[in-house]
Design a protein around this motif. Structure first.
Motif, PDB file in Angstrom:
ATOM      1  N   THR A 236      39.690  33.081  77.422  1.00 37.95           N
ATOM      2  CA  THR A 236      39.399  32.621  76.064  1.00 37.95           C
ATOM      3  C   THR A 236      38.829  31.214  76.127  1.00 37.95           C
ATOM      4  N   LEU A 237      37.658  31.031  75.544  1.00 35.72           N
ATOM      5  CA  LEU A 237      37.059  29.707  75.419  1.00 35.72           C
ATOM      6  C   LEU A 237      37.371  29.204  74.018  1.00 35.72           C
ATOM      7  N   ARG A 238      38.149  28.130  73.920  1.00 38.23           N
ATOM      8  CA  ARG A 238      38.640  27.622  72.633  1.00 38.23           C
ATOM      9  C   ARG A 238      37.981  26.299  72.298  1.00 38.23           C
ATOM     10  N   SER A 239      37.471  26.204  71.089  1.00 37.93           N
ATOM     11  CA  SER A 239      36.764  25.009  70.636  1.00 37.93           C
ATOM     12  C   SER A 239      37.717  24.050  69.931  1.00 37.93           C
ATOM     13  N   PHE A 240      37.631  22.768  70.316  1.00 36.97           N
ATOM     14  CA  PHE A 240      38.462  21.727  69.713  1.00 36.97           C
ATOM     15  C   PHE A 240      37.592  20.680  69.025  1.00 36.97           C
ATOM     16  N   ALA A 241      38.167  20.042  68.022  1.00 35.62           N
ATOM     17  CA  ALA A 241      37.421  19.052  67.237  1.00 35.62           C
ATOM     18  C   ALA A 241      37.073  17.830  68.065  1.00 35.62           C
ATOM     19  N   ASP A 242      37.927  17.475  69.018  1.00 36.38           N
ATOM     20  CA  ASP A 242      37.660  16.289  69.831  1.00 36.38           C
ATOM     21  C   ASP A 242      38.456  16.360  71.123  1.00 36.38           C
ATOM     22  N   ALA A 243      38.195  15.391  72.001  1.00 39.81           N
ATOM     23  CA  ALA A 243      38.828  15.376  73.323  1.00 39.81           C
ATOM     24  C   ALA A 243      40.335  15.158  73.235  1.00 39.81           C
ATOM     25  N   ASP A 244      40.787  14.377  72.267  1.00 36.50           N
ATOM     26  CA  ASP A 244      42.226  14.125  72.125  1.00 36.50           C
ATOM     27  C   ASP A 244      42.977  15.408  71.793  1.00 36.50           C
ATOM     28  N   ALA A 245      42.427  16.196  70.869  1.00 37.41           N
ATOM     29  CA  ALA A 245      43.070  17.459  70.506  1.00 37.41           C
ATOM     30  C   ALA A 245      43.083  18.417  71.691  1.00 37.41           C
ATOM     31  N   MET A 246      41.994  18.428  72.446  1.00 47.60           N
ATOM     32  CA  MET A 246      41.922  19.293  73.619  1.00 47.60           C
ATOM     33  C   MET A 246      42.934  18.841  74.674  1.00 47.60           C
ATOM     34  N   GLY A 247      43.040  17.534  74.899  1.00 43.23           N
ATOM     35  CA  GLY A 247      43.987  17.008  75.875  1.00 43.23           C
ATOM     36  C   GLY A 247      45.426  17.311  75.505  1.00 43.23           C
ATOM     37  N   LYS A 248      45.747  17.219  74.219  1.00 45.61           N
ATOM     38  CA  LYS A 248      47.113  17.534  73.763  1.00 45.61           C
ATOM     39  C   LYS A 248      47.431  19.007  74.012  1.00 45.61           C
ATOM     40  N   ALA A 249      46.439  19.869  73.784  1.00 48.55           N
ATOM     41  CA  ALA A 249      46.657  21.298  74.011  1.00 48.55           C
ATOM     42  C   ALA A 249      46.932  21.581  75.483  1.00 48.55           C
ATOM     43  N   LEU A 250      46.278  20.850  76.385  1.00 51.51           N
ATOM     44  CA  LEU A 250      46.537  21.023  77.812  1.00 51.51           C
ATOM     45  C   LEU A 250      47.940  20.530  78.151  1.00 51.51           C
ATOM     46  N   ASP A 251      48.305  19.370  77.630  1.00 54.06           N
ATOM     47  CA  ASP A 251      49.636  18.827  77.895  1.00 54.06           C
ATOM     48  C   ASP A 251      50.734  19.749  77.372  1.00 54.06           C
ATOM     49  N   ASP A 252      50.471  20.386  76.216  1.00 49.78           N
ATOM     50  CA  ASP A 252      51.474  21.250  75.592  1.00 49.78           C
ATOM     51  C   ASP A 252      51.508  22.654  76.185  1.00 49.78           C
ATOM     52  N   GLY A 253      50.576  22.954  77.077  1.00 50.81           N
ATOM     53  CA  GLY A 253      50.542  24.270  77.685  1.00 50.81           C
ATOM     54  C   GLY A 253      49.829  25.318  76.850  1.00 50.81           C
ATOM     55  N   ASP A 254      49.110  24.893  75.816  1.00 54.30           N
ATOM     56  CA  ASP A 254      48.398  25.847  74.966  1.00 54.30           C
ATOM     57  C   ASP A 254      47.081  26.298  75.596  1.00 54.30           C
ATOM     58  N   ILE A 255      46.541  25.500  76.490  1.00 57.16           N
ATOM     59  CA  ILE A 255      45.355  25.890  77.250  1.00 57.16           C
ATOM     60  C   ILE A 255      45.629  25.640  78.727  1.00 57.16           C
ATOM     61  N   ASP A 256      44.845  26.298  79.567  1.00 51.42           N
ATOM     62  CA  ASP A 256      45.026  26.171  81.017  1.00 51.42           C
ATOM     63  C   ASP A 256      44.024  25.226  81.662  1.00 51.42           C
ATOM     64  N   VAL A 257      42.862  25.109  81.051  1.00 51.02           N
ATOM     65  CA  VAL A 257      41.764  24.339  81.633  1.00 51.02           C
ATOM     66  C   VAL A 257      41.121  23.504  80.538  1.00 51.02           C
ATOM     67  N   MET A 258      40.748  22.282  80.880  1.00 51.62           N
ATOM     68  CA  MET A 258      40.029  21.394  79.960  1.00 51.62           C
ATOM     69  C   MET A 258      38.659  21.119  80.571  1.00 51.62           C
ATOM     70  N   SER A 259      37.607  21.488  79.857  1.00 50.75           N
ATOM     71  CA  SER A 259      36.256  21.280  80.367  1.00 50.75           C
ATOM     72  C   SER A 259      35.567  20.197  79.540  1.00 50.75           C
ATOM     73  N   ARG A 260      34.278  20.342  79.331  1.00 51.90           N
ATOM     74  CA  ARG A 260      33.562  19.316  78.615  1.00 51.90           C
ATOM     75  C   ARG A 260      33.893  19.347  77.127  1.00 51.90           C
ATOM     76  N   ASN A 261      33.972  18.152  76.496  1.00 51.75           N
ATOM     77  CA  ASN A 261      33.786  16.830  77.098  1.00 51.75           C
ATOM     78  C   ASN A 261      35.105  16.069  77.060  1.00 51.75           C
ATOM     79  N   MET A 262      35.581  15.684  78.211  1.00 48.03           N
ATOM     80  CA  MET A 262      36.730  14.792  78.243  1.00 48.03           C
ATOM     81  C   MET A 262      36.288  13.370  77.952  1.00 48.03           C
ATOM     82  N   SER A 263      37.186  12.570  77.427  1.00 50.92           N
ATOM     83  CA  SER A 263      36.863  11.168  77.160  1.00 50.92           C
ATOM     84  C   SER A 263      36.975  10.357  78.441  1.00 50.92           C
ATOM     85  N   PRO A 264      36.283   9.208  78.521  1.00 50.12           N
ATOM     86  CA  PRO A 264      36.440   8.338  79.695  1.00 50.12           C
ATOM     87  C   PRO A 264      37.891   7.939  79.938  1.00 50.12           C
ATOM     88  N   GLU A 265      38.654   7.757  78.849  1.00 44.82           N
ATOM     89  CA  GLU A 265      40.055   7.365  78.986  1.00 44.82           C
ATOM     90  C   GLU A 265      40.873   8.487  79.632  1.00 44.82           C
TER      91      GLU A 265
END
Length: 534
Positions: A236-265
């Motif tokens: 499943t390729l899941r679209s997020f509004a921004d890198a922070d929301a995507m990063g939180k989903a990875l930390d919470d275990g809601d996604i397995d992989v984080m691709s583009r675009n991660m923030s520099p931070e």
């Protein structure tokens, strides 16, 4: 342990001869769907109602959906290098002038619904994209085709208008994807988010409000025949509004992989981490960023204004303050790692200089400060884009020669406005259709260029681009390619800024992440599998 992995292109290249031969789809890790996050947004609007039609789609996000589902005659191999047959069993130039290209389809090739894929379907698909001439400009990739001929059910012959050694690469792009005439009408684009093809996966689109694709669910296609080994049953390729929301989903275990675009931070934090269950993989990338000019606009139609901007922009400062180690200064449209690259902008302008910029403007009788607005997209290239344009504004205004404002817009309004010529100066990114210098030059400078730019240089279009395409040995094309880059530095219809690296972050039970992106930022979801945490 240090969780950062560096993928070296030289190592990948050594593996290519072995790995490219691994075909078939009769494998898969099973289990739950692997969920991959992205900040790419997929919207159907009044201006662009058919975002996933291969005859229209022309951005890295939509292409990454099509590459999983719509098969092409050729494909870029796992370890980079020249394209290899995919839906085709074989393809080759059949003349010495690179003007006649013949392909033979694999036997018993089928669409996902079981219909046979024939040479007539290939011809239909290519001719459809060429005739529709979608305003995205993607059809220009097929501009060297004169006619498409079929012989029987499996042979397709492309007669080209002129020599084009890059043509095999173009047949590996989604605009050359094979579609079923039953699903795609000849005279109109296919609206919405449905996609059907013969690729490694089928697609189920989960849509919000009828206009936004939030989840693209890919299921292994049992009818797929090609070179790819599919290592999972569902992604499943899941679209997020921004890198922070995507990063939180990875930390919470809601996604397995984080691709583009991660923030520099995020990249900096993950790179420095020495524990935890998330791995960061760094890969070479061919993404570039640049400013584009509407050379008919009053504010920038005088070449000296564009040259003065080129003389003032401090790329090293821009990269270090915004992107850190995730990018490098770029002095040409062609990235440094591509054959034919030349540092043309540095050769002409050298280090940033207010005095030289002032002399350029004075020589053209331009009154200063020059007032103009830089436009950028707020949601297409990552969260750091605003900071990038704030730095550009600071540099230009700090010279005293410019009075620059900046204005951001979401991609769904930014791209149509840019295409209509509503912006005098605007920021864009480019992810190559294929890794060749031609694809960093012709799409910006040739007729029917994807920017809709009014800039037209007859020497580039009529002599240098055709010259470069005659050379099958791309090193032999370097003289023509260098001439093109030097003219661009002189006329500045575009102003290259930086070349980026690319990253994938994944939970450590996910395998195949080193190949999840190729250098052209193509998502290769078939590479992913589930292993054992460690």
């Amino acid at each position: 342990m240090n969780r950062k992995t560096l993928v070296l292109p030289a190592v990948i290249g050594l593996l290519a001869p072995v790995l490219a031969a691994c075909g078939g789809s009769d494998s898969g890790s099973g289990g739950d769907a692997i969920v991959v996050g992205t900040t790419d947004r997929f919207t159907a609007t009044k201006a662009a109602p058919a975002p996933l039609d291969p005859a229209y789609a022309y951005d890295v996000g939509t292409w990454n959906i099509l590459r999983q589902t719509v098969q092409t005659l050729m494909i870029q191999p796992r370890g980079e290098g020249e394209p290899v047959p995919e839906a085709a069993e074989s393809c080759t130039f059949t003349d010495t002038g690179n003007e006649r290209y013949s392909c033979t389809l694999r036997k018993d090739l089928k669409f996902a619904n079981g219909d046979a894929v024939t040479a007539a379907d290939v011809k239909y698909s290519i001719d459809r994209a060429r005739s529709l001439k979608a305003d995205s400009g993607v059809f220009a990739l097929l501009s060297t085709i004169d006619t498409v001929e079929t012989k029987g059910d499996r042979a397709v012959i492309f007669h080209l208008k002129t020599a084009d050694a890059t043509f095999p690469y173009k047949l590996s792009t989604p605009v050359a994807g094979i579609v079923n005439p039953d699903d795609y009408q000849r005279g109109s684009l296919r609206d919405g988010f449905d996609v059907d093809g013969s690729g490694p996966y089928t697609l189920q689109s989960e849509v919000k409000n009828g206009t936004e694709l939030v989840d693209a669910v890919f299921t292994k296609n049992p009818n797929y025949k090609g070179t790819l080994k599919v290592n999972n049953d569902k992604v499943t390729l899941r679209s997020f509004a921004d890198a922070d929301a995507m990063g939180k989903a990875l930390d919470d275990g809601d996604i397995d992989v984080m691709s583009r675009n991660m923030s520099p931070e995020q990249i900096e934090k993950l790179s420095a981490s020495s524990d935890g269950d998330i791995d960061l993989v760094e890969m070479p990338g061919l993404e570039i960023r640049y400013l584009a000019f509407n050379t008919d606009a009053d504010t920038v139609k005088t070449k000296a204004v564009r040259q003065a901007m080129a003389q003032l922009v401090n790329r090293s400062e821009l990269v270090s303050k915004v992107y850190g180690t995730g990018a490098e200064p770029l002095y040409s449209l062609v990235p440094a790692s591509i054959i034919g690259h030349s540092n043309s902008f540095f050769n002409k302008y050298g280090d940033p200089s207010v005095a030289k910029a002032k002399a350029l403007l004075a020589g053209a009788d331009i009154t200063t400060p020059v007032k103009l607005t830089l436009h950028y997209t707020t949601d297409h290239y990552g969260s750091a884009t605003k900071q990038e344009f704030e730095q550009l504004q600071k540099q230009l205004n700090g010279s005293g020669l410019f009075d620059v404002g900046i204005e951001g817009s979401p991609w769904e309004t930014f791209r149509p406005a840019e295409q209509k010529g509503e912006y005098d100066v605007y920021g864009m990114g480019w992810f190559p259709d294929f890794p060749d210098a031609d694809n960093y030059l012709a799409p910006f400078l040739d007729k029917d260029n994807f920017l809709g730019s009014p800039y037209a240089n007859s020497k580039i279009r009529n002599t240098l681009i055709p010259e470069s395409r005659r050379e099958a040995d791309r090193q032999s094309a370097s003289a023509s390619l260098t001439d093109i880059q030097d003219i661009v530095a002189q006329d500045v219809p575009v102003l290259p800024l930086w070349q980026g690296k690319q990253y994938v972050a994944a939970r450590d039970d996910i395998t195949g992440t080193a190949y999840a992106l190729n250098s052209s930022s193509t998502l290769q979801l078939w590479e992913l599998g589930r292993g054992v945490s460690g």
